[in-house]
Design a protein around this motif. Structure first.
Motif, mmCIF file in Angstrom:
data_model
loop_
_atom_site.group_PDB
_atom_site.id
_atom_site.type_symbol
_atom_site.label_atom_id
_atom_site.label_comp_id
_atom_site.label_asym_id
_atom_site.label_seq_id
_atom_site.Cartn_x
_atom_site.Cartn_y
_atom_site.Cartn_z
ATOM 1 N N TYR A 60 -31.320 22.966 -3.937
ATOM 2 C CA TYR A 60 -30.038 22.821 -3.873
ATOM 3 C C TYR A 60 -29.213 23.687 -3.062
ATOM 4 N N ALA A 61 -28.243 23.541 -2.336
ATOM 5 C CA ALA A 61 -27.511 24.488 -1.725
ATOM 6 C C ALA A 61 -26.466 25.388 -2.752
ATOM 7 N N ASP A 62 -26.531 26.448 -2.740
ATOM 8 C CA ASP A 62 -25.442 27.323 -3.627
ATOM 9 C C ASP A 62 -24.315 26.702 -3.938
ATOM 10 N N SER A 63 -23.654 26.056 -2.806
ATOM 11 C CA SER A 63 -22.296 25.416 -2.823
ATOM 12 C C SER A 63 -22.225 24.282 -4.074
ATOM 13 N N VAL A 64 -23.353 23.469 -4.430
ATOM 14 C CA VAL A 64 -23.380 22.672 -5.404
ATOM 15 C C VAL A 64 -24.150 22.872 -6.550
ATOM 16 N N LYS A 65 -25.121 24.003 -6.601
ATOM 17 C CA LYS A 65 -25.936 24.066 -7.638
ATOM 18 C C LYS A 65 -25.174 24.174 -8.828
ATOM 19 N N GLY A 66 -25.805 23.323 -9.946
ATOM 20 C CA GLY A 66 -25.227 23.249 -11.263
ATOM 21 C C GLY A 66 -24.251 22.231 -11.417
ATOM 22 N N ARG A 67 -23.788 21.710 -10.019
ATOM 23 C CA ARG A 67 -22.827 20.445 -10.291
ATOM 24 C C ARG A 67 -23.477 19.087 -9.775
ATOM 25 N N PHE A 68 -24.069 19.269 -8.827
ATOM 26 C CA PHE A 68 -24.674 18.142 -8.330
ATOM 27 C C PHE A 68 -26.091 17.852 -8.806
ATOM 28 N N THR A 69 -26.716 16.833 -8.896
ATOM 29 C CA THR A 69 -28.062 16.657 -9.260
ATOM 30 C C THR A 69 -28.742 15.478 -8.403
ATOM 31 N N ILE A 70 -29.681 15.863 -7.461
ATOM 32 C CA ILE A 70 -30.446 14.949 -6.716
ATOM 33 C C ILE A 70 -31.256 14.203 -7.661
ATOM 34 N N SER A 71 -31.917 12.959 -7.293
ATOM 35 C CA SER A 71 -32.808 12.145 -8.055
ATOM 36 C C SER A 71 -33.283 11.068 -7.247
ATOM 37 N N ARG A 72 -34.244 10.350 -7.683
ATOM 38 C CA ARG A 72 -34.951 9.384 -6.625
ATOM 39 C C ARG A 72 -35.638 8.204 -7.629
ATOM 40 N N ASP A 73 -35.418 6.924 -7.317
ATOM 41 C CA ASP A 73 -36.226 5.819 -7.968
ATOM 42 C C ASP A 73 -37.185 5.359 -7.034
ATOM 43 N N ASN A 74 -38.447 5.741 -6.947
ATOM 44 C CA ASN A 74 -39.332 4.941 -5.870
ATOM 45 C C ASN A 74 -39.498 3.578 -6.138
ATOM 46 N N ALA A 75 -39.335 2.945 -7.314
ATOM 47 C CA ALA A 75 -39.472 1.675 -7.569
ATOM 48 C C ALA A 75 -38.473 0.810 -7.281
ATOM 49 N N LYS A 76 -37.122 1.580 -6.876
ATOM 50 C CA LYS A 76 -36.033 0.982 -6.413
ATOM 51 C C LYS A 76 -35.818 1.390 -5.075
ATOM 52 N N ASN A 77 -36.543 2.037 -4.497
ATOM 53 C CA ASN A 77 -36.276 2.723 -3.145
ATOM 54 C C ASN A 77 -35.011 3.401 -2.840
ATOM 55 N N THR A 78 -34.470 4.249 -3.754
ATOM 56 C CA THR A 78 -33.351 4.630 -3.768
ATOM 57 C C THR A 78 -33.138 6.371 -4.219
ATOM 58 N N VAL A 79 -32.381 6.941 -3.605
ATOM 59 C CA VAL A 79 -32.070 8.294 -3.641
ATOM 60 C C VAL A 79 -30.592 8.329 -4.518
ATOM 61 N N TYR A 80 -30.505 9.106 -5.235
ATOM 62 C CA TYR A 80 -29.133 9.401 -5.723
ATOM 63 C C TYR A 80 -28.576 10.870 -5.811
ATOM 64 N N LEU A 81 -27.263 10.853 -5.609
ATOM 65 C CA LEU A 81 -26.644 12.221 -6.046
ATOM 66 C C LEU A 81 -25.558 12.059 -7.033
ATOM 67 N N GLN A 82 -25.623 12.809 -8.057
ATOM 68 C CA GLN A 82 -24.782 12.731 -9.164
ATOM 69 C C GLN A 82 -23.763 13.968 -8.915
ATOM 70 N N MET A 83 -22.603 13.821 -8.623
ATOM 71 C CA MET A 83 -21.693 14.943 -8.499
ATOM 72 C C MET A 83 -20.758 14.913 -9.764
ATOM 73 N N ASN A 84 -20.799 16.178 -10.300
ATOM 74 C CA ASN A 84 -19.930 16.471 -11.500
ATOM 75 C C ASN A 84 -18.790 17.546 -11.056
ATOM 76 N N SER A 85 -17.716 17.551 -11.958
ATOM 77 C CA SER A 85 -17.070 18.867 -11.861
ATOM 78 C C SER A 85 -16.413 18.825 -10.436
ATOM 79 N N LEU A 86 -16.027 17.779 -9.837
ATOM 80 C CA LEU A 86 -15.616 17.594 -8.267
ATOM 81 C C LEU A 86 -14.521 18.591 -8.177
#
Length: 126
Positions: A60-86
């Motif tokens: 993670y970049a320092d600007s989003v560390k602790g607020r954003f979470t990247i994840s992926r589901d290879n079965a769904k061919n999808t990557v996600y970005l959960q963004m909190n405390s916007l």
């Protein structure tokens, strides 16, 4: 060649959350490490986060560390970005990025390589 389609952007109030999705097609999703970038008006495209093909390693970049979470589901061919405390300064067009499986997930990526989706607008009001 992989094709990417992003979704999930929109309008949020400061402090709220949004979750972006990026679905891949065309080639095996597990062949790619994935990342998220953003670009605000008048600014350069900024690296936010990356995840290895297996999902085990993230960075993670320092600007989003602790607020954003990247994840992926290879079965769904999808990557996600959960963004909190916007924050209002998170307002930008968000892009997902695909790179070959061997891409190193241990530092920021330059914004000059890989495949991109069409971009998704995120607007955060105060």
């Amino acid at each position: 060649q992989v094709q990417l389609v992003g979704s999930g952007g929109g309008l949020a109030q400061a402090g709220e959350s949004l979750k972006l999705s990026c679905e891949a097609s065309g080639r095996s999703f597990s062949e790619y490490a994935m990342g998220w970038f953003r670009q605000a008006p008048g600014k350069e495209r900024e690296f936010l986060a990356s995840i290895s093909w297996s999902g085990v390693t993230t960075y993670y970049a320092d600007s989003v560390k602790g607020r954003f979470t990247i994840s992926r589901d290879n079965a769904k061919n999808t990557v996600y970005l959960q963004m909190n405390s916007l924050k209002p300064e998170d307002t930008a067009v968000y892009y997902c990025n695909a790179r070959p499986q061997r891409a190193v997930v241990a530092g920021p990526w330059a914004a000059d390589f890989g495949s991109w989706d069409q971009g998704t607008q995120v607007t955060v009001s105060s």
